[in-house]
Design a protein around this motif. Structure first.
Motif, PDB file in Angstrom:
ATOM      1  N   PRO A  83       0.851  -1.201   0.000  1.00  0.00           N
ATOM      2  CA  PRO A  83       0.000   0.000   0.000  1.00  0.00           C
ATOM      3  C   PRO A  83       0.882   1.245   0.000  1.00  0.00           C
ATOM      4  O   PRO A  83       1.958   1.251   0.592  1.00  0.00           O
ATOM      5  CB  PRO A  83      -0.767  -0.094   1.320  1.00  0.00           C
ATOM      6  N   ALA A 127       0.335   5.678   0.360  1.00  0.00           N
ATOM      7  CA  ALA A 127      -0.609   6.801   0.517  1.00  0.00           C
ATOM      8  C   ALA A 127       0.095   8.051  -0.004  1.00  0.00           C
ATOM      9  O   ALA A 127       0.075   8.331  -1.199  1.00  0.00           O
ATOM     10  CB  ALA A 127      -1.044   6.897   1.970  1.00  0.00           C
ATOM     11  N   ALA A 163      -7.416   6.632   7.405  1.00  0.00           N
ATOM     12  CA  ALA A 163      -5.960   6.413   7.328  1.00  0.00           C
ATOM     13  C   ALA A 163      -5.295   7.324   6.301  1.00  0.00           C
ATOM     14  O   ALA A 163      -4.147   7.728   6.473  1.00  0.00           O
ATOM     15  CB  ALA A 163      -5.691   4.956   6.969  1.00  0.00           C
ATOM     16  N   MET A 178       4.296  18.203  12.318  1.00  0.00           N
ATOM     17  CA  MET A 178       5.200  17.223  11.671  1.00  0.00           C
ATOM     18  C   MET A 178       5.711  17.807  10.348  1.00  0.00           C
ATOM     19  O   MET A 178       5.025  18.571   9.693  1.00  0.00           O
ATOM     20  CB  MET A 178       4.534  15.854  11.492  1.00  0.00           C
ATOM     21  N   GLY A 179       6.940  17.458   9.973  1.00  0.00           N
ATOM     22  CA  GLY A 179       7.508  17.872   8.694  1.00  0.00           C
ATOM     23  C   GLY A 179       7.389  19.366   8.462  1.00  0.00           C
ATOM     24  O   GLY A 179       7.492  20.162   9.375  1.00  0.00           O
ATOM     25  N   ALA A 208       1.646  13.699   3.247  1.00  0.00           N
ATOM     26  CA  ALA A 208       1.820  12.593   4.192  1.00  0.00           C
ATOM     27  C   ALA A 208       0.525  12.340   4.960  1.00  0.00           C
ATOM     28  O   ALA A 208      -0.204  13.280   5.296  1.00  0.00           O
ATOM     29  CB  ALA A 208       2.942  12.941   5.163  1.00  0.00           C
ATOM     30  N   THR A 209       0.277  11.064   5.277  1.00  0.00           N
ATOM     31  CA  THR A 209      -0.987  10.690   5.928  1.00  0.00           C
ATOM     32  C   THR A 209      -0.745  10.118   7.324  1.00  0.00           C
ATOM     33  O   THR A 209       0.348   9.645   7.646  1.00  0.00           O
ATOM     34  CB  THR A 209      -1.715   9.627   5.088  1.00  0.00           C
ATOM     35  N   GLY A 264      -0.062   6.296   7.053  1.00  0.00           N
ATOM     36  CA  GLY A 264       1.315   6.019   6.646  1.00  0.00           C
ATOM     37  C   GLY A 264       2.269   6.210   7.816  1.00  0.00           C
ATOM     38  O   GLY A 264       3.204   5.437   8.019  1.00  0.00           O
ATOM     39  N   ASN A 317       4.306   3.001   9.262  1.00  0.00           N
ATOM     40  CA  ASN A 317       5.770   3.059   9.147  1.00  0.00           C
ATOM     41  C   ASN A 317       6.453   2.685  10.475  1.00  0.00           C
ATOM     42  O   ASN A 317       7.596   2.248  10.505  1.00  0.00           O
ATOM     43  CB  ASN A 317       6.196   4.457   8.697  1.00  0.00           C
ATOM     44  N   ALA A 348       7.673   8.481  15.393  1.00  0.00           N
ATOM     45  CA  ALA A 348       6.513   8.921  14.586  1.00  0.00           C
ATOM     46  C   ALA A 348       5.672   9.920  15.359  1.00  0.00           C
ATOM     47  O   ALA A 348       5.308   9.687  16.512  1.00  0.00           O
ATOM     48  CB  ALA A 348       5.667   7.723  14.184  1.00  0.00           C
ATOM     49  N   GLU A 357      -4.198  -6.893   4.855  1.00  0.00           N
ATOM     50  CA  GLU A 357      -4.945  -5.935   5.672  1.00  0.00           C
ATOM     51  C   GLU A 357      -4.545  -4.510   5.337  1.00  0.00           C
ATOM     52  O   GLU A 357      -3.363  -4.232   5.093  1.00  0.00           O
ATOM     53  CB  GLU A 357      -4.613  -6.170   7.153  1.00  0.00           C
ATOM     54  N   ARG A 407       7.345  18.159  22.242  1.00  0.00           N
ATOM     55  CA  ARG A 407       8.424  17.379  21.636  1.00  0.00           C
ATOM     56  C   ARG A 407       9.630  18.246  21.346  1.00  0.00           C
ATOM     57  O   ARG A 407       9.514  19.464  21.175  1.00  0.00           O
ATOM     58  CB  ARG A 407       7.943  16.628  20.396  1.00  0.00           C
TER      59      ARG A 407
HETATM   60  C1  LIG Z   1      11.187  15.831   4.659  1.00  0.00           C
HETATM   61  C2  LIG Z   1      10.422  14.869   5.537  1.00  0.00           C
HETATM   62  C3  LIG Z   1      10.064  15.282   6.805  1.00  0.00           C
HETATM   63  C4  LIG Z   1       9.369  14.403   7.650  1.00  0.00           C
HETATM   64  N1  LIG Z   1       9.040  14.829   8.905  1.00  0.00           N
HETATM   65  C5  LIG Z   1       8.404  13.985   9.757  1.00  0.00           C
HETATM   66  C6  LIG Z   1       8.076  14.404  11.095  1.00  0.00           C
HETATM   67  O1  LIG Z   1       8.348  15.530  11.516  1.00  0.00           O
HETATM   68  N2  LIG Z   1       7.443  13.491  11.900  1.00  0.00           N
HETATM   69  C7  LIG Z   1       7.134  12.246  11.459  1.00  0.00           C
HETATM   70  O2  LIG Z   1       6.557  11.461  12.221  1.00  0.00           O
HETATM   71  N3  LIG Z   1       7.419  11.832  10.195  1.00  0.00           N
HETATM   72  C8  LIG Z   1       8.050  12.661   9.340  1.00  0.00           C
HETATM   73  N4  LIG Z   1       8.348  12.242   8.062  1.00  0.00           N
HETATM   74  C9  LIG Z   1       8.010  10.883   7.660  1.00  0.00           C
HETATM   75  C10 LIG Z   1       6.676  10.744   6.868  1.00  0.00           C
HETATM   76  O3  LIG Z   1       6.346  11.939   6.188  1.00  0.00           O
HETATM   77  C11 LIG Z   1       5.494  10.350   7.773  1.00  0.00           C
HETATM   78  O4  LIG Z   1       5.765   9.149   8.442  1.00  0.00           O
HETATM   79  C12 LIG Z   1       4.180  10.240   6.983  1.00  0.00           C
HETATM   80  O5  LIG Z   1       3.071  10.405   7.832  1.00  0.00           O
HETATM   81  C13 LIG Z   1       4.040   8.961   6.182  1.00  0.00           C
HETATM   82  O6  LIG Z   1       2.801   9.017   5.500  1.00  0.00           O
HETATM   83  P1  LIG Z   1       2.670   8.666   3.952  1.00  0.00           P
HETATM   84  O7  LIG Z   1       1.242   8.790   3.592  1.00  0.00           O
HETATM   85  O8  LIG Z   1       3.623   9.465   3.121  1.00  0.00           O
HETATM   86  O9  LIG Z   1       3.130   7.140   3.981  1.00  0.00           O
HETATM   87  P2  LIG Z   1       3.671   6.232   2.779  1.00  0.00           P
HETATM   88  O10 LIG Z   1       5.090   6.589   2.498  1.00  0.00           O
HETATM   89  O11 LIG Z   1       2.728   6.248   1.642  1.00  0.00           O
HETATM   90  O12 LIG Z   1       3.601   4.811   3.495  1.00  0.00           O
HETATM   91  C14 LIG Z   1       4.354   4.535   4.665  1.00  0.00           C
HETATM   92  C15 LIG Z   1       4.068   3.089   5.098  1.00  0.00           C
HETATM   93  O13 LIG Z   1       2.696   2.954   5.425  1.00  0.00           O
HETATM   94  C16 LIG Z   1       2.083   1.914   4.653  1.00  0.00           C
HETATM   95  N5  LIG Z   1       0.706   2.375   4.442  1.00  0.00           N
HETATM   96  C17 LIG Z   1       0.277   3.591   4.017  1.00  0.00           C
HETATM   97  N6  LIG Z   1      -1.054   3.662   4.064  1.00  0.00           N
HETATM   98  C18 LIG Z   1      -1.502   2.463   4.511  1.00  0.00           C
HETATM   99  C19 LIG Z   1      -2.787   1.915   4.789  1.00  0.00           C
HETATM  100  N7  LIG Z   1      -3.935   2.623   4.633  1.00  0.00           N
HETATM  101  N8  LIG Z   1      -2.861   0.652   5.245  1.00  0.00           N
HETATM  102  C20 LIG Z   1      -1.744  -0.093   5.450  1.00  0.00           C
HETATM  103  N9  LIG Z   1      -0.498   0.365   5.219  1.00  0.00           N
HETATM  104  C21 LIG Z   1      -0.381   1.642   4.756  1.00  0.00           C
HETATM  105  C22 LIG Z   1       2.941   1.814   3.405  1.00  0.00           C
HETATM  106  O14 LIG Z   1       2.852   0.519   2.819  1.00  0.00           O
HETATM  107  C23 LIG Z   1       4.325   2.060   3.999  1.00  0.00           C
HETATM  108  O15 LIG Z   1       4.823   0.882   4.600  1.00  0.00           O
HETATM  109  C24 LIG Z   1       9.025  13.095   7.198  1.00  0.00           C
HETATM  110  C25 LIG Z   1       9.377  12.699   5.894  1.00  0.00           C
HETATM  111  C26 LIG Z   1      10.063  13.569   5.071  1.00  0.00           C
HETATM  112  C27 LIG Z   1      10.421  13.108   3.682  1.00  0.00           C
END
Ligand SMILES: Cc1cc2nc3c(=O)[nH]c(=O)nc-3n(C[C@H](O)[C@H](O)[C@H](O)COP(=O)(O)OP(=O)(O)OC[C@H]3O[C@@H](n4cnc5c(N)ncnc54)[C@H](O)[C@@H]3O)c2cc1C
Length: 284
Positions: free
Chosen positions: A28, A30, A71, A98-99, A107-108, A111, A115, A120, A162, A182
């Motif tokens: 998956p 997002a 999600a 965040m970020g 970002a979701t 995710g 992760n 997180a 799942e 934090r």
């Molecule tokens: C520049 C930068 C800054 C960041 N800063 C932060 C920060 O301050 N704090 C922080 O916590 N994180 C940070 N992150 C990490 C990231 O952005 C977050 O963890 C984000 O919320 C991930 O969401 P996403 O939708 O991009 O996940 P994705 O990259 O799409 O997926 C992440 C994981 O989740 C799984 N997944 C996604 N959706 C589902 C679903 N519905 N069901 C089952 N599995 C699923 C995917 O298979 C994968 O394993 C940062 C990243 C970057 C690049």
């Protein structure tokens, strides 16, 4: 090198689950802000199931005293949502810091939780707010407390086939008291060195139903049961806050890494906790 062999973009959950069934090992995706980086660093090729078009996964609503956050709701949408701000304020806060803006727009929350990083942003606030994660598969729905879902760095209780549907969070009452503090290296776009979230109900000078969650001080985001016990029902004065801050430090097992030493992290846990009550330094 990034090697993506196919991307499926279902419009609804049933379609997504069928694709899951037909393509074992499909990942998956997002927002892709974690996964694309991980795949770029890997030699494996991957098939992706893009869940970002599924409306049900983006919903934020309140039913029967519970807030539901899908999600695939982005951190921006969560931080701006009046429903989240009023019903689960710490979750709005963690999504809002965040970020940076560009990351928050993609970002979701699903995710972030899938992760399963011990740093997180959404995990401590979801856990402090007693959130349950809702999982969906061809076998139906199952739910569990978020704290039981996160097992170890990068490891969760998610089973094959799942998807995370979303999170159910009890709506806070008017006498809610809580904070999420934090520490990072910078004010924005920073990785958390230590995070402390506390949710409770305040009645006069006492707190009840105290839930404390800590990030970056153990291999996974943890509760602090001994400190919760000390705080619950006791008179909230300087002595109690200091006693609780010391107990909280004793419940952590932080590591030393390139971001911080374990001693610094332990010290900061106490400081972030005191700050939540408007105390900046240890009281003697
Ligand atoms: C520049 C930068 C800054 C960041 N800063 C932060 C920060 O301050 N704090 C922080 O916590 N994180 C940070 N992150 C990490 C990231 O952005 C977050 O963890 C984000 O919320 C991930 O969401 P996403 O939708 O991009 O996940 P994705 O990259 O799409 O997926 C992440 C994981 O989740 C799984 N997944 C996604 N959706 C589902 C679903 N519905 N069901 C089952 N599995 C699923 C995917 O298979 C994968 O394993 C940062 C990243 C970057 C690049």
């Amino acid at each position: 090198m990034l090697r993506i062999t196919k991307v499926y973009r279902p419009d609804n959950i049933d379609e997504a689950l069928n694709i899951f069934d037909d393509n074992p090992g499909i990942r998956p995706i997002a927002g892709g802000t974690d996964l694309i980086i991980q795949l770029s660093d890997s030699l494996e090729s991957a098939m992706l199931l893009d869940v970002s078009r599924i409306e049900k996964l983006k919903k934020i609503n309140i039913t029967g005293g519970k807030l539901f956050i899908g999600a695939a709701a982005t951190h921006s949408s969560i931080a701006k949502s009046r429903k989240v701000i009023e019903s689960a304020p710490l979750i709005a806060e963690s999504s809002g810091i965040m970020g940076g803006p560009a990351i928050r727009n993609r970002a979701t929350i699903g995710g972030n939780v899938a992760n399963a990083s011990p740093v997180a942003e959404s995990l401590p606030t979801l856990i402090a707010h007693a959130a349950e994660i809702v999982l969906v598969s061809a076998n139906g729905l199952r739910k569990m407390p978020v704290e039981d879902f996160h097992l170890a760095p990068g490891k969760t209780a998610l089973q094959s086939g799942e998807l995370i549907l979303g999170f159910e969070i009890p709506v806070v009452s008017e006498d809610f008291f809580g904070f999420y503090n934090r520490l990072g290296s910078r004010a924005a776009v920073t990785i958390t060195k230590v995070g402390v979230a506390l949710a409770s109900i305040k009645s006069g000078d006492r707190l009840g139903n105290v839930r404390i969650a800590l990030s970056a001080v153990a291999p996974r985001v943890i509760r602090a049961p001994e400190t919760e016990k000390i705080m619950s029902g006791a008179n909230l004065d300087d002595g109690l806050i200091e006693q609780a801050a010391k107990k909280l430090v004793s419940e952590c097992t932080p590591i030393t890494d390139f971001r911080s030493t374990s001693e610094y992290r332990s010290d900061m846990v106490g400081q972030l906790f005191r700050m939540g009550f408007g105390r900046e330094t240890p009281q003697n």
